[in-house]
Design a protein around this motif. Structure first.
Motif, PDB file in Angstrom:
ATOM      1  N   TRP A 140       9.341 -11.010  -9.806  1.00 33.60           N
ATOM      2  CA  TRP A 140       9.717 -10.129  -8.693  1.00 33.60           C
ATOM      3  C   TRP A 140       9.260 -10.753  -7.373  1.00 33.60           C
ATOM      4  CZ3 TRP A 140      12.706  -5.875  -8.879  1.00 33.60           C
ATOM      5  CH2 TRP A 140      12.715  -4.998  -7.788  1.00 33.60           C
ATOM      6  N   ALA A 141      10.010 -10.469  -6.313  1.00 29.49           N
ATOM      7  CA  ALA A 141       9.596 -10.789  -4.942  1.00 29.49           C
ATOM      8  C   ALA A 141       9.681  -9.511  -4.123  1.00 29.49           C
ATOM      9  CB  ALA A 141      10.482 -11.872  -4.332  1.00 29.49           C
ATOM     10  N   GLU A 142       8.565  -9.134  -3.515  1.00 24.76           N
ATOM     11  CA  GLU A 142       8.545  -7.935  -2.673  1.00 24.76           C
ATOM     12  C   GLU A 142       8.373  -8.345  -1.222  1.00 24.76           C
ATOM     13  OE1 GLU A 142       8.434  -3.508  -2.571  1.00 24.76           O
ATOM     14  OE2 GLU A 142       9.281  -5.088  -3.820  1.00 24.76           O
ATOM     15  N   LEU A 143       9.253  -7.841  -0.375  1.00 25.94           N
ATOM     16  CA  LEU A 143       9.108  -8.031   1.063  1.00 25.94           C
ATOM     17  C   LEU A 143       8.378  -6.834   1.637  1.00 25.94           C
ATOM     18  CD1 LEU A 143       9.752  -9.379   3.817  1.00 25.94           C
ATOM     19  CD2 LEU A 143      11.872  -8.033   3.829  1.00 25.94           C
ATOM     20  N   TYR A 144       7.209  -7.063   2.196  1.00 29.15           N
ATOM     21  CA  TYR A 144       6.478  -6.014   2.906  1.00 29.15           C
ATOM     22  C   TYR A 144       6.848  -6.123   4.384  1.00 29.15           C
ATOM     23  CZ  TYR A 144       3.930  -4.800  -1.263  1.00 29.15           C
ATOM     24  OH  TYR A 144       3.612  -4.355  -2.523  1.00 29.15           O
ATOM     25  N   ALA A 145       7.583  -5.119   4.866  1.00 31.05           N
ATOM     26  CA  ALA A 145       8.175  -5.155   6.202  1.00 31.05           C
ATOM     27  C   ALA A 145       7.720  -3.960   7.020  1.00 31.05           C
ATOM     28  CB  ALA A 145       9.696  -5.164   6.096  1.00 31.05           C
ATOM     29  N   ARG A 146       7.787  -4.096   8.325  1.00 36.96           N
ATOM     30  CA  ARG A 146       7.511  -2.965   9.213  1.00 36.96           C
ATOM     31  C   ARG A 146       8.750  -2.082   9.362  1.00 36.96           C
ATOM     32  NH1 ARG A 146       2.717  -3.308  11.383  1.00 36.96           N
ATOM     33  NH2 ARG A 146       1.623  -5.306  11.365  1.00 36.96           N
ATOM     34  N   ASP A 147       9.903  -2.692   9.318  1.00 37.51           N
ATOM     35  CA  ASP A 147      11.162  -1.953   9.453  1.00 37.51           C
ATOM     36  C   ASP A 147      11.975  -2.176   8.187  1.00 37.51           C
ATOM     37  OD1 ASP A 147      13.570  -0.823  10.150  1.00 37.51           O
ATOM     38  OD2 ASP A 147      14.006  -2.217  11.793  1.00 37.51           O
ATOM     39  N   GLY A 173      12.598  -6.597  -3.812  1.00 33.07           N
ATOM     40  CA  GLY A 173      12.475  -5.281  -3.225  1.00 33.07           C
ATOM     41  C   GLY A 173      11.923  -5.330  -1.822  1.00 33.07           C
ATOM     42  N   ARG A 174      12.013  -4.214  -1.127  1.00 31.65           N
ATOM     43  CA  ARG A 174      11.487  -4.070   0.227  1.00 31.65           C
ATOM     44  C   ARG A 174      10.617  -2.829   0.288  1.00 31.65           C
ATOM     45  NH1 ARG A 174      15.860  -5.548  -1.717  1.00 31.65           N
ATOM     46  NH2 ARG A 174      17.091  -3.844  -0.847  1.00 31.65           N
ATOM     47  N   ALA A 175       9.472  -2.936   0.959  1.00 38.60           N
ATOM     48  CA  ALA A 175       8.540  -1.806   1.070  1.00 38.60           C
ATOM     49  C   ALA A 175       7.834  -1.876   2.420  1.00 38.60           C
ATOM     50  CB  ALA A 175       7.510  -1.838  -0.058  1.00 38.60           C
ATOM     51  N   PRO A 176       7.372  -0.733   2.941  1.00 39.17           N
ATOM     52  CA  PRO A 176       6.592  -0.765   4.198  1.00 39.17           C
ATOM     53  C   PRO A 176       5.292  -1.533   4.001  1.00 39.17           C
ATOM     54  CG  PRO A 176       7.358   1.462   3.691  1.00 39.17           C
ATOM     55  CD  PRO A 176       7.619   0.636   2.468  1.00 39.17           C
ATOM     56  N   VAL A 177       4.949  -2.355   4.963  1.00 43.89           N
ATOM     57  CA  VAL A 177       3.749  -3.174   4.850  1.00 43.89           C
ATOM     58  C   VAL A 177       2.509  -2.311   4.694  1.00 43.89           C
ATOM     59  CG1 VAL A 177       3.336  -3.383   7.342  1.00 43.89           C
ATOM     60  CG2 VAL A 177       2.584  -5.215   5.813  1.00 43.89           C
ATOM     61  N   THR A 178       2.523  -1.117   5.273  1.00 41.34           N
ATOM     62  CA  THR A 178       1.346  -0.242   5.221  1.00 41.34           C
ATOM     63  C   THR A 178       1.147   0.415   3.860  1.00 41.34           C
ATOM     64  OG1 THR A 178       2.733   1.487   6.201  1.00 41.34           O
ATOM     65  CG2 THR A 178       1.302   0.251   7.692  1.00 41.34           C
ATOM     66  N   ASP A 179       2.104   0.241   2.930  1.00 47.99           N
ATOM     67  CA  ASP A 179       1.918   0.780   1.588  1.00 47.99           C
ATOM     68  C   ASP A 179       0.724   0.137   0.885  1.00 47.99           C
ATOM     69  OD1 ASP A 179       4.032   2.463   1.864  1.00 47.99           O
ATOM     70  OD2 ASP A 179       5.275   1.561   0.291  1.00 47.99           O
ATOM     71  N   LEU A 190       5.833 -11.396  -0.988  1.00 47.56           N
ATOM     72  CA  LEU A 190       4.779 -11.513  -1.986  1.00 47.56           C
ATOM     73  C   LEU A 190       5.427 -11.821  -3.330  1.00 47.56           C
ATOM     74  CD1 LEU A 190       1.645 -11.185  -2.257  1.00 47.56           C
ATOM     75  CD2 LEU A 190       2.110  -8.865  -3.054  1.00 47.56           C
ATOM     76  N   VAL A 191       5.129 -13.024  -3.849  1.00 46.70           N
ATOM     77  CA  VAL A 191       5.658 -13.459  -5.141  1.00 46.70           C
ATOM     78  C   VAL A 191       4.876 -12.774  -6.258  1.00 46.70           C
ATOM     79  CG1 VAL A 191       5.894 -15.451  -6.677  1.00 46.70           C
ATOM     80  CG2 VAL A 191       6.447 -15.673  -4.244  1.00 46.70           C
ATOM     81  N   HIS A 192       5.581 -12.237  -7.257  1.00 47.79           N
ATOM     82  CA  HIS A 192       4.970 -11.566  -8.405  1.00 47.79           C
ATOM     83  C   HIS A 192       5.200 -12.387  -9.677  1.00 47.79           C
ATOM     84  CE1 HIS A 192       5.130  -8.308  -5.538  1.00 47.79           C
ATOM     85  NE2 HIS A 192       4.725  -7.393  -6.393  1.00 47.79           N
ATOM     86  N   PHE A 193       4.143 -12.549 -10.454  1.00 47.16           N
ATOM     87  CA  PHE A 193       4.236 -13.168 -11.771  1.00 47.16           C
ATOM     88  C   PHE A 193       3.944 -12.108 -12.831  1.00 47.16           C
ATOM     89  CE2 PHE A 193       2.968 -16.622  -8.894  1.00 47.16           C
ATOM     90  CZ  PHE A 193       3.995 -17.527  -9.133  1.00 47.16           C
ATOM     91  N   ARG A 194       4.692 -12.170 -13.908  1.00 47.49           N
ATOM     92  CA  ARG A 194       4.523 -11.150 -14.947  1.00 47.49           C
ATOM     93  C   ARG A 194       3.282 -11.447 -15.805  1.00 47.49           C
ATOM     94  NH1 ARG A 194       8.972  -8.849 -19.330  1.00 47.49           N
ATOM     95  NH2 ARG A 194       7.602  -7.251 -20.196  1.00 47.49           N
TER      96      ARG A 194
END
Length: 240
Positions: A140-147, A173-179, A190-194
């Motif tokens: 998985w790759a998650e983008l932590y974004a402000r918008d 995926g995309r998520a608010p950075v403040t999460d 953020l790169v995710h490894f299983r």
């Protein structure tokens, strides 16, 4: 579940990851013990990580101390020049212009309108991951974004078929950075490894000299722990 390479040709699918590290040998020891990777010499003095004999990542020596120690995710494209042009038109930036990497393919570095950096990869002899979604490989790759709404528009336009096409199975995926992160943290991937057990993986990261930043915590795509390795490169482990 493992997937063959032929299933990952759609533009915008995460197809490769690499880490820029001050000490590649230390990186080999850390990730070799954490994920069971083996290594072989590769292009330009970097090493390619293998899981079960299949390519899963690369570790490269950081030649400039001013550069970040970081994992980068690369998105596949059949035409990196065209994608770079469309990316600029959409408000992004080309950080490093498309450059052939021997016969392996052509790479570029880009940034979205909020400055989150990611790679582009037009394959030659190297199509990308030999295996993914299995323990010890990219999942998985998650983008932590402000918008996040703006990010959805930007990436949805660039990578529409990979994210929203009829056969799409997104690993992005995309998520608010403040999460997860402090409010001052800039937007980033953020790169995710299983892993099979998130809590055990976090304990192993600590044993190997890394640091736990957050977690374990539950998400829609699994149980996540955010860590840094023993040289400061951030990544995540994902149990699903």
């Amino acid at each position: 579940m493992a997937e063959n390479r032929a299933s990952r040709c759609t533009e915008g699918v995460p197809c490769w990851v690499d880490a820029q590290l001050p000490d590649v040998e230390a990186g080999k020891r850390f990730y070799g013990e954490l994920f069971g990777w083996t290594f072989e010499e590769w292009q330009g003095g970097s090493v390619r990580a293998l899981k079960g004999g299949e390519p899963v990542a690369a570790l490269a020596h950081k030649t400039d101390g001013r550069m970040p120690t970081v994992w980068t995710v690369y998105f596949a494209t059949p035409d990196v020049e065209s994608l770079a042009r469309r990316l600029r038109e959409a408000g992004g930036q080309v950080v490093a212009a498309p450059l052939p990497v021997g016969r392996l393919g052509t790479s570029a570095l880009a940034a979205d309108p909020e400055g989150a950096v990611f790679g582009l990869w037009q394959p030659g002899t190297h199509p990308g991951f030999g295996v993914r979604h299995e323990p010890g490989t990219f999942v998985w790759a998650e983008l932590y974004a402000r918008d996040t709404a703006g990010a959805n528009i930007f990436y949805g336009d660039l990578f529409h078929d990979a994210l929203f096409g009829p056969d799409a199975r997104p690993d992005f995926g995309r998520a608010p950075v403040t999460d997860v992160f402090p409010t001052e943290m800039p937007s980033h991937f953020l790169v995710h490894f299983r892993v099979e057990d998130c809590a055990e993986a976090l304990a192993e990261v600590g044993r190997l000299g890394g640091r736990v930043q957050a977690g374990p915590f539950s998400t829609s795509y699994g149980t996540v722990g955010v860590v840094t390795d023993n040289q400061g490169a951030s990544f995540a482990v994902l149990e699903r």
